[in-house]
Motif scaffolding. Structure first.
Motif, PDB file in Angstrom:
ATOM      1  N   MET A 158       0.836  -1.196   0.000  1.00  0.00           N
ATOM      2  CA  MET A 158       0.000   0.000   0.000  1.00  0.00           C
ATOM      3  C   MET A 158       0.875   1.252   0.000  1.00  0.00           C
ATOM      4  SD  MET A 158      -3.299   0.639   0.033  1.00  0.00           S
ATOM      5  CE  MET A 158      -4.642   1.670   0.622  1.00  0.00           C
ATOM      6  N   GLY A 159       1.966   1.207   0.769  1.00  0.00           N
ATOM      7  CA  GLY A 159       2.900   2.328   0.797  1.00  0.00           C
ATOM      8  C   GLY A 159       3.666   2.490  -0.500  1.00  0.00           C
ATOM      9  N   GLY A 160       3.828   1.394  -1.246  1.00  0.00           N
ATOM     10  CA  GLY A 160       4.436   1.491  -2.570  1.00  0.00           C
ATOM     11  C   GLY A 160       3.536   2.245  -3.524  1.00  0.00           C
ATOM     12  N   GLY A 161       2.230   1.954  -3.445  1.00  0.00           N
ATOM     13  CA  GLY A 161       1.271   2.711  -4.244  1.00  0.00           C
ATOM     14  C   GLY A 161       1.262   4.172  -3.860  1.00  0.00           C
ATOM     15  N   GLN A 162       1.296   4.439  -2.547  1.00  0.00           N
ATOM     16  CA  GLN A 162       1.368   5.829  -2.087  1.00  0.00           C
ATOM     17  C   GLN A 162       2.611   6.520  -2.627  1.00  0.00           C
ATOM     18  OE1 GLN A 162       1.114   4.940   2.199  1.00  0.00           O
ATOM     19  NE2 GLN A 162      -0.533   6.457   2.294  1.00  0.00           N
ATOM     20  N   ALA A 163       3.749   5.846  -2.519  1.00  0.00           N
ATOM     21  CA  ALA A 163       5.010   6.464  -2.943  1.00  0.00           C
ATOM     22  C   ALA A 163       4.979   6.823  -4.422  1.00  0.00           C
ATOM     23  CB  ALA A 163       6.182   5.537  -2.633  1.00  0.00           C
ATOM     24  N   LEU A 164       4.456   5.923  -5.243  1.00  0.00           N
ATOM     25  CA  LEU A 164       4.367   6.214  -6.673  1.00  0.00           C
ATOM     26  C   LEU A 164       3.335   7.308  -6.943  1.00  0.00           C
ATOM     27  CD1 LEU A 164       4.582   2.609  -8.173  1.00  0.00           C
ATOM     28  CD2 LEU A 164       6.391   4.335  -8.081  1.00  0.00           C
ATOM     29  N   ASN A 165       2.169   7.204  -6.314  1.00  0.00           N
ATOM     30  CA  ASN A 165       1.129   8.212  -6.527  1.00  0.00           C
ATOM     31  C   ASN A 165       1.584   9.601  -6.097  1.00  0.00           C
ATOM     32  OD1 ASN A 165      -0.555   6.136  -7.376  1.00  0.00           O
ATOM     33  ND2 ASN A 165      -1.730   6.051  -5.467  1.00  0.00           N
ATOM     34  N   PHE A 166       2.119   9.684  -4.892  1.00  0.00           N
ATOM     35  CA  PHE A 166       2.482  10.997  -4.342  1.00  0.00           C
ATOM     36  C   PHE A 166       3.788  11.504  -4.938  1.00  0.00           C
ATOM     37  CE2 PHE A 166       0.500   9.378  -0.077  1.00  0.00           C
ATOM     38  CZ  PHE A 166      -0.734   9.280  -0.694  1.00  0.00           C
ATOM     39  N   GLY A 167       4.744  10.599  -5.147  1.00  0.00           N
ATOM     40  CA  GLY A 167       6.026  11.021  -5.694  1.00  0.00           C
ATOM     41  C   GLY A 167       5.906  11.504  -7.125  1.00  0.00           C
ATOM     42  N   LEU A 168       5.228  10.706  -7.953  1.00  0.00           N
ATOM     43  CA  LEU A 168       5.075  11.087  -9.358  1.00  0.00           C
ATOM     44  C   LEU A 168       4.056  12.203  -9.527  1.00  0.00           C
ATOM     45  CD1 LEU A 168       5.237   7.495 -10.871  1.00  0.00           C
ATOM     46  CD2 LEU A 168       6.975   9.297 -11.053  1.00  0.00           C
ATOM     47  N   GLY A 169       3.217  12.399  -8.520  1.00  0.00           N
ATOM     48  CA  GLY A 169       2.266  13.497  -8.555  1.00  0.00           C
ATOM     49  C   GLY A 169       2.821  14.808  -8.024  1.00  0.00           C
ATOM     50  N   ASN A 170       4.036  14.743  -7.464  1.00  0.00           N
ATOM     51  CA  ASN A 170       4.662  15.937  -6.878  1.00  0.00           C
ATOM     52  C   ASN A 170       6.147  15.940  -7.232  1.00  0.00           C
ATOM     53  OD1 ASN A 170       2.455  17.169  -4.934  1.00  0.00           O
ATOM     54  ND2 ASN A 170       2.384  14.939  -4.673  1.00  0.00           N
ATOM     55  N   LEU A 171       6.411  16.086  -8.515  1.00  0.00           N
ATOM     56  CA  LEU A 171       7.776  15.971  -9.017  1.00  0.00           C
ATOM     57  C   LEU A 171       8.665  17.138  -8.623  1.00  0.00           C
ATOM     58  CD1 LEU A 171       6.919  14.566 -12.551  1.00  0.00           C
ATOM     59  CD2 LEU A 171       8.092  13.331 -10.713  1.00  0.00           C
ATOM     60  N   ASP A 172       8.082  18.206  -8.127  1.00  0.00           N
ATOM     61  CA  ASP A 172       8.889  19.310  -7.622  1.00  0.00           C
ATOM     62  C   ASP A 172       9.273  19.101  -6.164  1.00  0.00           C
ATOM     63  OD1 ASP A 172       8.911  20.721 -10.024  1.00  0.00           O
ATOM     64  OD2 ASP A 172       7.034  21.746  -9.564  1.00  0.00           O
ATOM     65  N   THR A 173       8.745  18.047  -5.544  1.00  0.00           N
ATOM     66  CA  THR A 173       9.029  17.764  -4.134  1.00  0.00           C
ATOM     67  C   THR A 173       9.993  16.603  -3.959  1.00  0.00           C
ATOM     68  OG1 THR A 173       6.825  18.569  -3.506  1.00  0.00           O
ATOM     69  CG2 THR A 173       7.973  17.203  -1.900  1.00  0.00           C
ATOM     70  N   PHE A 174       9.900  15.583  -4.824  1.00  0.00           N
ATOM     71  CA  PHE A 174      10.724  14.382  -4.689  1.00  0.00           C
ATOM     72  C   PHE A 174      11.502  14.108  -5.977  1.00  0.00           C
ATOM     73  CE2 PHE A 174       6.867  13.768  -2.122  1.00  0.00           C
ATOM     74  CZ  PHE A 174       7.431  13.601  -0.875  1.00  0.00           C
ATOM     75  N   ALA A 175      12.779  13.748  -5.826  1.00  0.00           N
ATOM     76  CA  ALA A 175      13.619  13.415  -6.989  1.00  0.00           C
ATOM     77  C   ALA A 175      13.925  11.934  -7.081  1.00  0.00           C
ATOM     78  CB  ALA A 175      14.930  14.202  -6.930  1.00  0.00           C
ATOM     79  N   TRP A 176      13.602  11.190  -6.034  1.00  0.00           N
ATOM     80  CA  TRP A 176      13.905   9.757  -5.965  1.00  0.00           C
ATOM     81  C   TRP A 176      12.626   9.058  -5.511  1.00  0.00           C
ATOM     82  CZ3 TRP A 176      19.299   9.156  -6.829  1.00  0.00           C
ATOM     83  CH2 TRP A 176      20.041  10.334  -6.700  1.00  0.00           C
ATOM     84  N   VAL A 177      12.046   8.225  -6.367  1.00  0.00           N
ATOM     85  CA  VAL A 177      10.707   7.688  -6.121  1.00  0.00           C
ATOM     86  C   VAL A 177      10.667   6.208  -6.467  1.00  0.00           C
ATOM     87  CG1 VAL A 177       8.280   7.787  -6.845  1.00  0.00           C
ATOM     88  CG2 VAL A 177       9.582   9.917  -6.550  1.00  0.00           C
ATOM     89  N   GLY A 178       9.953   5.415  -5.651  1.00  0.00           N
ATOM     90  CA  GLY A 178       9.832   4.016  -6.017  1.00  0.00           C
ATOM     91  C   GLY A 178       8.855   3.231  -5.175  1.00  0.00           C
ATOM     92  N   GLY A 179       8.360   2.137  -5.743  1.00  0.00           N
ATOM     93  CA  GLY A 179       7.435   1.259  -5.056  1.00  0.00           C
ATOM     94  C   GLY A 179       7.947  -0.164  -5.012  1.00  0.00           C
ATOM     95  N   PHE A 180       7.852  -0.766  -3.818  1.00  0.00           N
ATOM     96  CA  PHE A 180       8.179  -2.176  -3.632  1.00  0.00           C
ATOM     97  C   PHE A 180       6.854  -2.956  -3.602  1.00  0.00           C
ATOM     98  CE2 PHE A 180      11.597  -0.517  -0.432  1.00  0.00           C
ATOM     99  CZ  PHE A 180      12.312   0.068  -1.462  1.00  0.00           C
TER     100      PHE A 180
END
Length: 268
Positions: A158-180
């Motif tokens: 579930m946290g992998g989905g969050q990480a991809l959703n939030f990371g790729l949805g906020n590309l000005d906030t995160f530069a390193w993103v991934g889901g396990f």
């Protein structure tokens, strides 16, 4: 985006075993007020060996699964041990690791029906809590480097989905993103990555991994297929195993060695 190949091999024997004779980091607790939820919330923070308030550090935000909380990684994934051992081998750049509770609701424990609608909605609501409350609180309390290039967001299931959703949805906030082993809460690729070129331009690392016996592997496969179709550089790492911490500990071992390295800081 830097193109980095996964090591495509399992972590060595003993990578997650406590070693008494090395330097160790420590776990701290951050209490922060969440305007999103309206209560004080808790996150665990791993401080690396040799941590000094006179230095500044990048930050990895590491998210748990649907049945967990801020203690799930600590209890089952032994991140402090894995990272301590890697620091002792000189394989990591110093970083803080934040283990939050990704269920943004007043009663954020994994009690009762963990699939209840309000609990599922709370995982989506964590995006606002993360961006507006947790990250500012971390950056106020700890000596961390600001800016997108110094923030990573990863998670399991579930946290992998969050990480991809939030990371790729906020590309000005995160530069390193991934889901396990990302779960079905992961947005479909067309919604997750509507602008592939922006991902290419802004991310340093995009990581997708899953165990080869995991019943949710189709989520990772469809994301990878879309990224490949649109020529978005990423790591796609299929490893032996199912939907469990044997896989996720190996993922942390692999990913942590890639973070915050080989980057151009001239525009910070």
């Amino acid at each position: 985006m830097t193109v980095i190949k996964a090591q495509n091999k399992e972590a060595p024997v003993g990578f997650d075993q406590y070693q008494a004779a090395i330097l160790h980091g420590k776990m701290d607790t951050l209490v922060y007020f969440s305007e999103t939820v309206g209560v004080k919330r808790h996150a665990l923070v791993y401080l690396p060996p040799g941590f000094s308030p006179k230095k500044s550090y990048p930050v990895l935000y590491l998210l748990h699964g649907i049945g967990g909380d801020e203690y799930e990684w600590l209890k089952n994934g032994t991140p402090a041990i894995i990272l301590d051992n890697l620091y002792a081998q000189g394989k990591l750049d110093p970083m803080l690791v934040v283990l939050p509770n990704g269920r943004a609701m007043k009663d954020d424990r994994a009690n009762g029906n963990i699939m209840a609608a309000d609990k599922i909605e709370a995982f989506a609501a964590f995006e606002r809590d993360l961006l507006q409350n947790l990250i500012p609180s971390v950056e106020k309390k700890y000596p961390v480097k600001p800016n997108q290039i110094n923030r990573a967001l990863f998670g399991l299931s579930m946290g992998g989905g969050q990480a991809l959703n939030f990371g790729l949805g906020n590309l000005d906030t995160f530069a390193w993103v991934g889901g396990f082993s990302s779960a079905p809460n992961t947005r479909i690729p067309e919604e997750l990555i509507p602008n592939p070129q922006e991902v290419k331009d802004k991310l340093q690392l995009l990581w997708i991994s899953c165990g080869d016996q995991d019943g949710l592997i189709q989520i990772s496969n469809r994301t990878h297929d879309y990224l490949e179709k649109h020529q978005v550089p990423h790591v796609f790492y299929i490893e032996p195993g199912g939907h469990d911490f044997k896989v996720w500990k190996n993922d942390l071992y692999q990913v942590s060695q890639l973070l915050f390295k080989n980057i151009d800081r001239s525009h910070e």
